[in-house]
Write a protein that holds these residues in place. Structure first.
Motif, PDB file in Angstrom:
ATOM      1  N   GLY A 194       0.841  -1.189   0.000  1.00 19.22           N
ATOM      2  CA  GLY A 194       0.000   0.000   0.000  1.00 19.22           C
ATOM      3  C   GLY A 194       0.873   1.234   0.000  1.00 19.22           C
ATOM      4  N   GLN A 195       0.416   2.291  -0.632  1.00 21.24           N
ATOM      5  CA  GLN A 195       1.213   3.507  -0.741  1.00 21.24           C
ATOM      6  C   GLN A 195       1.227   4.279   0.565  1.00 21.24           C
ATOM      7  N   SER A 196       2.400   4.853   0.872  1.00 20.31           N
ATOM      8  CA  SER A 196       2.559   5.613   2.110  1.00 20.31           C
ATOM      9  C   SER A 196       3.516   6.780   1.865  1.00 20.31           C
ATOM     10  N   LEU A 197       3.921   7.443   2.930  1.00 19.57           N
ATOM     11  CA  LEU A 197       4.814   8.597   2.850  1.00 19.57           C
ATOM     12  C   LEU A 197       6.032   8.378   3.746  1.00 19.57           C
ATOM     13  N   LEU A 198       7.200   8.782   3.251  1.00 24.77           N
ATOM     14  CA  LEU A 198       8.437   8.734   4.036  1.00 24.77           C
ATOM     15  C   LEU A 198       8.926  10.162   4.231  1.00 24.77           C
ATOM     16  N   VAL A 199       9.202  10.522   5.488  1.00 27.23           N
ATOM     17  CA  VAL A 199       9.666  11.880   5.796  1.00 27.23           C
ATOM     18  C   VAL A 199      10.841  11.802   6.783  1.00 27.23           C
ATOM     19  N   LYS A 200      11.533  12.904   6.923  1.00 27.73           N
ATOM     20  CA  LYS A 200      12.583  12.976   7.923  1.00 27.73           C
ATOM     21  C   LYS A 200      11.941  13.072   9.298  1.00 27.73           C
ATOM     22  N   LYS A 201      12.525  12.407  10.279  1.00 28.73           N
ATOM     23  CA  LYS A 201      11.980  12.440  11.633  1.00 28.73           C
ATOM     24  C   LYS A 201      11.867  13.885  12.116  1.00 28.73           C
ATOM     25  N   GLY A 202      10.715  14.198  12.728  1.00 27.72           N
ATOM     26  CA  GLY A 202      10.477  15.560  13.188  1.00 27.72           C
ATOM     27  C   GLY A 202       9.775  16.426  12.162  1.00 27.72           C
TER      28      GLY A 202
ATOM     29  N   GLY B  32       2.501  23.902  -2.005  1.00 32.64           N
ATOM     30  CA  GLY B  32       3.927  24.173  -1.823  1.00 32.64           C
ATOM     31  C   GLY B  32       4.701  22.988  -1.275  1.00 32.64           C
ATOM     32  N   THR B  33       3.998  21.988  -0.731  1.00 34.02           N
ATOM     33  CA  THR B  33       4.675  20.777  -0.253  1.00 34.02           C
ATOM     34  C   THR B  33       5.236  20.015  -1.443  1.00 34.02           C
ATOM     35  N   LYS B  34       6.512  19.686  -1.370  1.00 35.08           N
ATOM     36  CA  LYS B  34       7.159  18.951  -2.464  1.00 35.08           C
ATOM     37  C   LYS B  34       7.196  17.456  -2.121  1.00 35.08           C
ATOM     38  N   VAL B  35       6.557  16.668  -2.963  1.00 32.42           N
ATOM     39  CA  VAL B  35       6.522  15.221  -2.767  1.00 32.42           C
ATOM     40  C   VAL B  35       7.290  14.556  -3.902  1.00 32.42           C
ATOM     41  N   LEU B  36       8.210  13.689  -3.550  1.00 29.96           N
ATOM     42  CA  LEU B  36       9.062  13.016  -4.531  1.00 29.96           C
ATOM     43  C   LEU B  36       8.480  11.656  -4.889  1.00 29.96           C
ATOM     44  N   ALA B  37       8.578  11.297  -6.175  1.00 25.22           N
ATOM     45  CA  ALA B  37       8.067  10.015  -6.659  1.00 25.22           C
ATOM     46  C   ALA B  37       8.948   9.537  -7.803  1.00 25.22           C
ATOM     47  N   VAL B  38       8.607   8.368  -8.351  1.00 27.90           N
ATOM     48  CA  VAL B  38       9.397   7.772  -9.438  1.00 27.90           C
ATOM     49  C   VAL B  38       8.601   7.804 -10.732  1.00 27.90           C
ATOM     50  N   LYS B  39       9.278   8.118 -11.820  1.00 21.88           N
ATOM     51  CA  LYS B  39       8.639   8.184 -13.139  1.00 21.88           C
ATOM     52  C   LYS B  39       8.024   6.838 -13.521  1.00 21.88           C
ATOM     53  N   GLY B  40       6.829   6.883 -14.072  1.00 15.50           N
ATOM     54  CA  GLY B  40       6.185   5.665 -14.545  1.00 15.50           C
ATOM     55  C   GLY B  40       5.511   4.845 -13.469  1.00 15.50           C
ATOM     56  N   SER B  41       5.533   5.308 -12.232  1.00 17.30           N
ATOM     57  CA  SER B  41       4.939   4.548 -11.127  1.00 17.30           C
ATOM     58  C   SER B  41       3.491   4.979 -10.892  1.00 17.30           C
ATOM     59  N   THR B  42       2.705   4.084 -10.328  1.00 16.63           N
ATOM     60  CA  THR B  42       1.333   4.440  -9.956  1.00 16.63           C
ATOM     61  C   THR B  42       1.337   5.432  -8.802  1.00 16.63           C
ATOM     62  N   SER B  43       2.416   5.446  -8.032  1.00 17.28           N
ATOM     63  CA  SER B  43       2.507   6.335  -6.873  1.00 17.28           C
ATOM     64  C   SER B  43       2.425   7.801  -7.272  1.00 17.28           C
ATOM     65  N   ALA B  44       3.081   8.163  -8.377  1.00 21.40           N
ATOM     66  CA  ALA B  44       3.058   9.556  -8.831  1.00 21.40           C
ATOM     67  C   ALA B  44       1.637   9.965  -9.212  1.00 21.40           C
TER      68      ALA B  44
ATOM     69  N   PHE C 244      15.269   8.959  -3.147  1.00 21.05           N
ATOM     70  CA  PHE C 244      15.642   8.970  -1.730  1.00 21.05           C
ATOM     71  C   PHE C 244      16.825   9.907  -1.499  1.00 21.05           C
ATOM     72  N   ASN C 245      17.790   9.903  -2.417  1.00 23.22           N
ATOM     73  CA  ASN C 245      18.926  10.821  -2.300  1.00 23.22           C
ATOM     74  C   ASN C 245      18.452  12.271  -2.353  1.00 23.22           C
ATOM     75  N   ALA C 246      17.441  12.522  -3.192  1.00 24.69           N
ATOM     76  CA  ALA C 246      16.893  13.876  -3.295  1.00 24.69           C
ATOM     77  C   ALA C 246      16.208  14.293  -1.997  1.00 24.69           C
ATOM     78  N   LEU C 247      15.502  13.342  -1.364  1.00 20.51           N
ATOM     79  CA  LEU C 247      14.848  13.629  -0.093  1.00 20.51           C
ATOM     80  C   LEU C 247      15.895  13.971   0.966  1.00 20.51           C
ATOM     81  N   LYS C 248      16.963  13.185   1.015  1.00 22.15           N
ATOM     82  CA  LYS C 248      18.022  13.420   2.001  1.00 22.15           C
ATOM     83  C   LYS C 248      18.771  14.718   1.737  1.00 22.15           C
ATOM     84  N   ALA C 249      18.769  15.151   0.464  1.00 22.58           N
ATOM     85  CA  ALA C 249      19.450  16.401   0.109  1.00 22.58           C
ATOM     86  C   ALA C 249      18.554  17.614   0.315  1.00 22.58           C
ATOM     87  N   GLY C 250      17.324  17.375   0.793  1.00 24.71           N
ATOM     88  CA  GLY C 250      16.421  18.485   1.072  1.00 24.71           C
ATOM     89  C   GLY C 250      15.691  19.031  -0.143  1.00 24.71           C
TER      90      GLY C 250
END
Length: 272
Positions: A137-145, A157-169, A191-197
């Motif tokens: 099932g689809q969910s969200l991953l965020v930095k703690k806090g 304005g919230t930026k949500v990252l996803a993968v091209k061609g996925s149902t998640s996007a 994931f690298n993009a999320l960690k890079a802010g």
């Protein structure tokens, strides 16, 4: 003279046609037979060619130190090879992404897709799916806090990252229309993009996000699952014998308890 020239031209056309047909035949010998006897083609070849992820922890992740690809999907693929060919090592793994996997199947580069692929009505028009082999099932991953605690926390304005061609996007755009969705080529890049802010949250199937959480405990899943995303194994449409062999393997694994062992080995918990 003209008559002889005409015969020469005709002979040249026949030879060219023969070479083209020979090339097409060679493609079918390698993988992904488009006919209903794909299973026989695999047996004659003596090798099963499977499209898998190389960037998805727990399911298909390549270790750069050993060049081995490991995960739940990989082990399922090996069991199918064992069922069809009697040896789990008679398998070739080819990297696919959410964007390329159907294309590679249709072009005959692979026999099947085992790559965290969600069964959808739209995809059923392009491929034939096996029985469900993993409930996600689809969910969200965020930095703690993070102030984001679920879908309700996503605002303009919230930026949500996803993968091209996925149902998640597609899903996140429908369920959080105010979000700015940024798409990446694969899960590791996202994931690298999320960690890079570069984003506030990353969305995909919970099982994939759990793998990322294990990679870096500074990140956590929030909000629970907001979709039902059952995974299936895809083959070319019409490859009924091959599809039956896949479903027979899945049933066998569940009946003998091997499926539960593999699930617990990779997910750390027993299937529901």
């Amino acid at each position: 003279m003209r008559k002889r020239l005409g015969w020469n031209v005709m002979l040249l056309v026949v030879l060219c046609f023969s070479f083209v047909m020979a090339g097409c035949g060679k493609k079918d010998e390698n993988a992904g037979s488009s006919s209903a006897n794909a299973l026989d083609a695999i047996k004659q070849r003596g090798k099963l060619v499977v499209g898998v992820k190389y960037d998805t922890k727990l399911f298909g992740l390549k270790d750069p130190a050993t060049n081995k690809v490991e995960g739940f999907d990989i082990d399922i693929a090996k069991q199918i090879a064992k069922h069809i060919l009697g040896d789990e090592n008679k398998i070739e793994l080819k990297e696919v992404t959410s964007k390329t996997r159907i294309q590679l199947l249709q072009s005959g580069d692979i026999d099947m897709i085992i790559a965290t692929m969600t069964i959808t009505d739209e995809r059923k028009k392009q491929v034939d799916f096996s029985d469900v082999y993993f409930k996600a099932g689809q969910s969200l991953l965020v930095k703690k806090g993070s102030p984001i605690t679920g879908l309700d926390s996503i605002t303009k304005g919230t930026k949500v990252l996803a993968v091209k061609g996925s149902t998640s996007a597609k899903n996140i755009r429908e369920k959080a229309p105010d979000a700015t969705v940024l798409e990446f080529e694969n899960y590791q890049d996202a994931f690298n993009a999320l960690k890079a802010g570069q984003g506030d949250a990353l969305t995909t199937d919970n099982a994939i996000l759990l793998g990322m959480q294990k990679q870096d405990p500074n990140y956590t899943l929030v909000g629970g699952n907001f979709t039902d995303e059952p995974y299936g194994i895809a083959v070319k449409k019409g490859n009924s014998d091959l599809l039956q062999a896949v479903n027979d393997t899945l049933k066998e694994l569940k009946d003998n308890g091997e499926y539960d062992k593999l699930y617990e080995q990779w997910m750390g918990t027993k299937p529901e």
